[in-house]
Design a protein around this motif. Structure first.
Motif, short mmCIF file in Angstrom:
data_model
loop_
_atom_site.label_atom_id
_atom_site.label_comp_id
_atom_site.label_asym_id
_atom_site.label_seq_id
_atom_site.Cartn_x
_atom_site.Cartn_y
_atom_site.Cartn_z
N ASN A 137 40.37 9.27 40.77
CA ASN A 137 38.91 8.15 40.77
C ASN A 137 38.99 7.52 42.23
O ASN A 137 38.10 7.13 42.66
N GLY A 138 39.76 7.89 43.39
CA GLY A 138 39.69 7.17 44.67
C GLY A 138 38.69 7.86 45.70
O GLY A 138 38.01 8.67 45.24
N ASN A 139 38.94 7.35 47.00
CA ASN A 139 38.26 8.16 47.94
C ASN A 139 38.56 9.69 48.12
O ASN A 139 39.71 10.22 47.84
N ILE A 140 37.59 10.48 48.55
CA ILE A 140 37.74 11.96 48.49
C ILE A 140 38.21 12.10 50.12
O ILE A 140 37.72 11.49 51.12
N PRO A 141 39.50 12.83 50.16
CA PRO A 141 39.93 12.85 51.42
C PRO A 141 38.99 13.81 52.29
O PRO A 141 38.47 14.90 51.96
N MET A 142 38.37 13.36 53.50
CA MET A 142 37.08 13.80 54.36
C MET A 142 37.43 15.14 54.87
O MET A 142 36.34 15.93 55.19
N HIS A 143 38.64 15.69 55.18
CA HIS A 143 38.76 16.64 55.79
C HIS A 143 38.50 18.04 55.01
O HIS A 143 38.29 19.05 55.40
N LEU A 144 38.29 17.79 53.87
CA LEU A 144 38.02 18.70 52.80
C LEU A 144 36.45 19.10 52.55
O LEU A 144 36.04 19.89 51.87
N LEU A 145 35.68 18.32 53.11
CA LEU A 145 34.24 18.15 53.00
C LEU A 145 33.55 19.18 53.94
O LEU A 145 32.16 18.95 53.95
N GLY A 146 33.93 19.94 54.93
CA GLY A 146 33.11 20.89 55.73
C GLY A 146 32.64 20.27 56.94
O GLY A 146 32.03 21.16 57.71
N ASN A 147 33.06 19.01 57.48
CA ASN A 147 32.37 18.40 58.59
C ASN A 147 33.38 17.43 59.20
O ASN A 147 33.70 16.59 58.39
N MET A 148 33.34 17.38 60.44
CA MET A 148 34.44 16.60 61.02
C MET A 148 34.39 15.21 60.75
O MET A 148 35.05 14.27 60.59
N TRP A 149 32.98 14.70 60.25
CA TRP A 149 32.86 13.20 60.12
C TRP A 149 32.29 13.00 58.69
O TRP A 149 31.83 11.97 58.25
N ALA A 150 32.48 14.12 57.76
CA ALA A 150 32.06 14.33 56.20
C ALA A 150 30.82 13.73 56.17
O ALA A 150 30.21 12.96 55.38
N GLN A 151 29.74 14.08 57.24
CA GLN A 151 28.24 13.32 57.11
C GLN A 151 27.51 14.03 56.43
O GLN A 151 26.31 13.80 56.06
N GLN A 152 27.62 15.58 56.33
CA GLN A 152 27.07 16.27 55.36
C GLN A 152 28.07 17.38 54.92
O GLN A 152 28.89 17.59 55.54
N TRP A 153 28.05 17.71 53.54
CA TRP A 153 28.92 18.35 52.98
C TRP A 153 28.54 19.79 52.48
O TRP A 153 29.29 20.52 51.84
N ASP A 154 27.44 20.09 52.98
CA ASP A 154 26.94 21.53 52.52
C ASP A 154 27.87 22.78 52.89
O ASP A 154 27.72 23.72 52.64
N ASN A 155 28.54 22.70 54.05
CA ASN A 155 29.41 23.86 54.47
C ASN A 155 30.53 24.17 53.47
O ASN A 155 30.83 25.19 53.55
N ALA A 156 30.82 23.02 52.86
CA ALA A 156 31.89 23.27 51.63
C ALA A 156 31.21 23.57 50.15
O ALA A 156 31.90 23.72 49.39
N LEU A 157 30.06 23.80 50.40
CA LEU A 157 29.20 24.13 48.87
C LEU A 157 29.89 25.27 48.21
O LEU A 157 29.90 25.15 47.04
N PRO A 158 30.54 26.38 48.74
CA PRO A 158 31.21 27.39 47.92
C PRO A 158 32.09 26.80 46.86
O PRO A 158 32.39 27.52 45.91
N LEU A 159 32.81 25.54 47.42
CA LEU A 159 33.89 25.29 46.29
C LEU A 159 33.24 24.33 45.28
O LEU A 159 33.94 23.91 44.26
N PHE A 160 31.96 23.93 45.60
CA PHE A 160 31.37 23.20 44.28
C PHE A 160 29.86 23.61 43.92
O PHE A 160 29.17 22.81 43.49
N THR A 161 29.80 24.90 44.04
CA THR A 161 28.29 25.34 43.54
C THR A 161 28.19 25.04 41.86
O THR A 161 29.02 25.47 41.24
#
Ligand SMILES: C=C(C[SeH])C(=O)N1CCC[C@H]1C(=O)O
Ligand SMILES: [Zn+2]
Length: 597
Positions: free
Chosen positions: A235-259
Motif C-alpha cells: 500500500n505505501g510508497n514505491i521505493p524510487m530506485h526501482l523505477l528506472g530513473n535517478m529522480w523517478a521522474q519518468q518510469w518508462d525505462n523499467a517498462l519491461p517489469l510491468f508491460t
C-alpha cells in the motif's frame, strides 16, 4: 503628433534592442564556452561578462522606466517597455550578483563532474551520471546495485551543495524583494502572465491525478510480484530506485517489469537503431528531416559546425542537454552527451524543438525573442517526438515493421507513453511546489530535506531506498535545482504539447474526433505542409503577443487544458481501471487521500 511620438518610441526601442542583442550574444558565447569546457578560468570569464551585462541592463531598465513608454497607447511599445522594465536577478548590487552566479555555477560544476564508485567490484570511482549511472539505473534489476548508485549519486551531488544552495536562496530572495515581488516564486510565476496560474495549476493536477493513481497502483502491484514483498510494499510508497530513473521522474525505462501484455511484440527502438548502426549524427538528421518535411526551418551549417553533440574525451563539459540561441545570423547550437538509444532519440527532438523556435522568431526584436509562456518552449520538440514515436512513423523510417497496432499492443504503447507523460506531472509539480515553499520562507531551514521527501511522497507516492534525514541534503542531486532553472515550464509543456498535437493532427488530416482510424496516438504529421504552416505562424510570434492570443490563433483554445492529454490516454484509462479492479490492486499510498490545497 502621436506619429512623431511613435517614431521616437520605435527609434528608442530599436536602439535598446540592438544593444541588448549584442550583450546577450557576448554573454551566451562565454557561457557556452564554460558549459563546453568546465574550467575555473572559463567560469570566472562567464561571471565577469554576466556581471558587466547586469550593470548595462540596469541602465537600460532605468531608461525604459524613465521613458514612460510602459503607459503607451501602442500595445507593442507598451509590451516591449513592460518586459524590458523587468530586471530579474540583474537588480542585485554587483557583489551580491557575483555571489549568486558563483553559487549557481559551483552547483552546476559539481553536478557535471561528480563521479561515483562501481558496485560490488574494485575499480576507480570515475563513473559519471551520463552515461554510466543513468544506464545502470535504467537497466539493472538488482535492488542492491540500484540502491548503491542511488545513494552514491545523492551523497555526491546533493549534500555537499547545501551551503551553495543556501546562498542561492538568500540572493534570489533579495533580488525578488528589490524588484517588488513578494518572493522569487512570484517572480517565476509572473512569466506566465496569468493571475490564475497557481489556481489553474492545481486544477490541472487534480484532473490528471485519478489516472496517475491507477498507474501508480498497477506499477506497485507488478513491481511487488517481480521483486517480492520484502522490497515493495502493498500500500505505501514505491521505493524510487526501482523505477528506472535517478529522480523517478519518468518510469518508462523499467517498462519491461510491468508491460501490460508482455507476450505482445514490442517496438524496441534502441536495439533496432543499434542493429542498423545508427550514429549520433543520424538522430539529429532524423529530427532535421522532420522539420523540413513540414516546410519549417532547416538546421544551418553553423549548427553542425559549432554544436557539441557527444561527450568530448579531453575535457569536462556540462552534459545536461541544452539548446542555445547566440542571437546573431541564425547561430543556434545544442550541447549534449548523446548516446544512440530511445531516451536520447527523444531528447534530441526535444532540443531541436528549442532550436526551431529560436529560428522561427529570430526576426523579432530582441525583447520578443522568447516564448510568451515558458511551457511553449518546452513543448515544441515533444510534439514532434510524439509523432516520431508512433508505429506509423517508426515504420516509415524503417525502425519497425509494425505500422498499425492491435488493441493489446496499443495498450502496451499507451502505457509506455503514460510512464513518461503522466508520471512526469506530479514530479514536475513537486519540483516547484517545493522551491516555492522554500522561496516563500514557509519551511524552516533545518527541515529543508525532510520537506522535500515528504512532498515527493505526498504528490507522487515514491520514497528513497534508504532513510534520509536532515543531515542529508538531496534536492541539488537534480540538475535544475543546481542551475536555477524553473521547472513548471515542463509541467505546462506536458499539457500544452497535447493541445498542439490535436491542432496539428487536425490540420494534417490525421485526426478526426471519434474516428478510431484517426486517433491522436497514431497521428503522424510528417510531410504535412498545412501543419507546418500553422506551427510556423504560431512560433514566429515569439513573445510579441500574450500566450493566450497566440494559442487561440493556433488551437482555438485560451487555457492550459488537459482534455487533449486525457483524450490521448482514454483507452488506457479504461483498461487500467478494469485491470486494477480485476486484480484487486490497492490504489493510493498515503494514509490520507490527497487534498490539493
Ligand atoms: C532535456 C532537457 C533540457 Se531543456 C530537460 O531538462 N528536460 C526535458 C524533460 C524534462 C527535463 C529534465 O530532464 O528534467
Ligand atoms: Zn527543454
Amino acid at each position: 503628433s502621436s506619429n512623431s511620438l511613435k517614431s521616437d518610441a520605435r527609434t528608442f526601442f530599436e536602439h535598446e534592442n540592438e544593444l541588448l542583442r549584442q550583450r546577450r550574444r557576448n554573454e551566451f558565447l562565454t557561457s557556452y564556452e564554460y558549459n563546453t569546457n568546465v574550467t575555473e578560468d572559463n567560469r570566472k570569464a562567464m561571471i565577469a561578462v554576466a556581471t558587466s551585462n547586469a550593470a548595462a541592463n540596469k541602465e537600460m531598465t532605468r531608461n525604459v522606466i524613465a521613458s514612460g513608454y510602459v503607459d503607451s497607447s501602442d500595445e507593442d511599445i507598451k509590451r516591449q517597455a513592460t518586459i524590458l522594465g523587468d530586471l530579474g536577478i540583474d537588480v542585485l548590487p554587483e557583489s551580491d550578483y557575483k555571489e549568486l552566479l558563483n553559487a549557481v555555477s559551483l552547483m552546476q560544476s559539481n553536478y557535471a563532474t561528480a563521479t561515483v564508485c562501481p558496485y560490488n567490484k574494485e575499480g576507480k570511482c570515475t563513473l559519471q551520471l551520463e552515461p554510466h549511472i543513468q544506464e545502470r539505473l535504467s537497466d539493472s534489476r538488482d535492488p542492491k546495485e540500484l540502491k548503491h548508485y542511488w545513494r552514491q549519486w545523492y551523497d555526491k551531488a546533493g549534500t555537499p551543495m547545501r551551503e551553495n544552495f543556501k546562498k542561492y536562496i538568500e540572493m534570489t530572495r533579495k533580488s525578488a524583494r528589490l524588484n517588488g515581488y513578494s518572493s522569487y516564486a512570484d517572480y517565476w510565476i509572473h512569466f506566465y502572465e496569468d493571475s490564475e496560474f497557481e489556481a489553474n495549476l492545481d486544477k490541472v493536477y487534480k484532473a490528471i491525478l485519478p489516472l496517475y493513481r491507477e498507474i501508480h497502483g498497477y506499477v506497485r502491484y507488478r513491481l511487488r510480484s517481480y521483486y517480492g514483498d520484502e522490497i515493495v510494499p502493498e500500500n505505501g510508497n514505491i521505493p524510487m530506485h526501482l523505477l528506472g530513473n535517478m529522480w523517478a521522474q519518468q518510469w518508462d525505462n523499467a517498462l519491461p517489469l510491468f508491460t501490460p501484455y508482455p507476450e505482445k511484440p514490442f517496438i524496441d527502438v534502441t536495439s533496432e537503431m543499434l542493429r542498423q548502426n545508427f550514429t549520433v549524427r543520424k538522430l539529429f538528421e532524423l529530427g532535421d528531416e522532420f522539420f523540413k518535411s513540414l516546410g519549417m526551418r532547416a538546421l544551418p551549417k553553423s549548427f553542425w559546425d559549432l554544436s557539441v553533440l557527444t561527450r568530448p574525451a579531453d575535457r569536462e563539459i556540462i552534459c545536461h542537454a541544452s539548446a542555445w540561441d547566440l542571437y546573431q545570423d541564425s547561430d543556434v547550437r545544442i550541447k549534449m552527451c548523446t548516446d544512440v538509444n530511445t531516451h536520447y532519440l527523444y531528447v534530441v527532438h526535444h532540443e531541436l524543438g528549442h532550436i526551431q523556435y529560436y529560428l522561427q522568431y529570430e526576426k523579432q526584436p530582441t525583447v520578443f525573442r522568447a516564448a510568451p509562456n515558458p511551457g511553449f518552449h518546452e513543448a515544441v520538440g515533444d510534439v514532434i517526438a510524439l509523432s516520431v514515436a508512433t508505429p506509423k512513423h517508426l515504420k516509415s523510417i524503417g525502425l519497425s515493421d509494425v505500422g498499425k497496432l492491435d488493441d493489446e499492443s496499443r495498450i502496451n504503447e499507451l502505457f509506455k507513453n503514460a510512464l513518461k507523460k503522466i508520471v512526469f506531472l506530479p514530479f514536475a509539480y513537486t519540483m516547484d511546489k517545493y522551491r516555492y515553499a522554500i522561496f516563500r520562507g514557509e519551511v524552516e531551514e533545518s527541515k529543508w530535506n525532510c520537506a522535500f521527501w515528504q512532498m515527493r511522497s505526498e504528490f507522487s507516492g515514491v520514497e528513497p531506498p534508504i532513510q534520509r534525514t536532515d543531515a542529508d541534503f538531496d534536492p541539488p542531486a537534480k540538475y535544475h535545482i543546481d542551475a536555477d532553472v524553473e521547472y513548471l515550464r515542463y509541467f505546462a509543456a506536458h499539457i500544452f504539447q497535447f493541445q498542439f498535437l490535436r491542432a496539428l493532427c487536425t490540420k494534417a488530416g490525421q485526426y478526426v474526433k471519434g474516428d478510431p482510424e484517426k486517433s491522436l496516438d497514431n497521428c503522424d504529421i510528417y510531410n504535412s505542409k498545412e501543419a507546418g504552416e500553422a506551427f510556423s505562424k504560431f512560433l514566429s510570434l515569439g513573445a510579441s503577443v500574450h500566450w493566450k492570443k497566440a494559442l487561440n490563433e493556433f488551437t482555438g483554445e485560451t487555457e492550459m487544458d488537459p482534455s487533449a492529454l486525457m483524450e490521448y490516454f482514454e483507452p488506457l484509462t479504461k483498461w487500467l481501471q478494469a485491470e486494477n479492479q480485476r486484480l484487486k490492486v490497492p490504489i493510493g499510498w498515503g494514509d490520507t487521500d490527497i487534498q490539493i490545497s
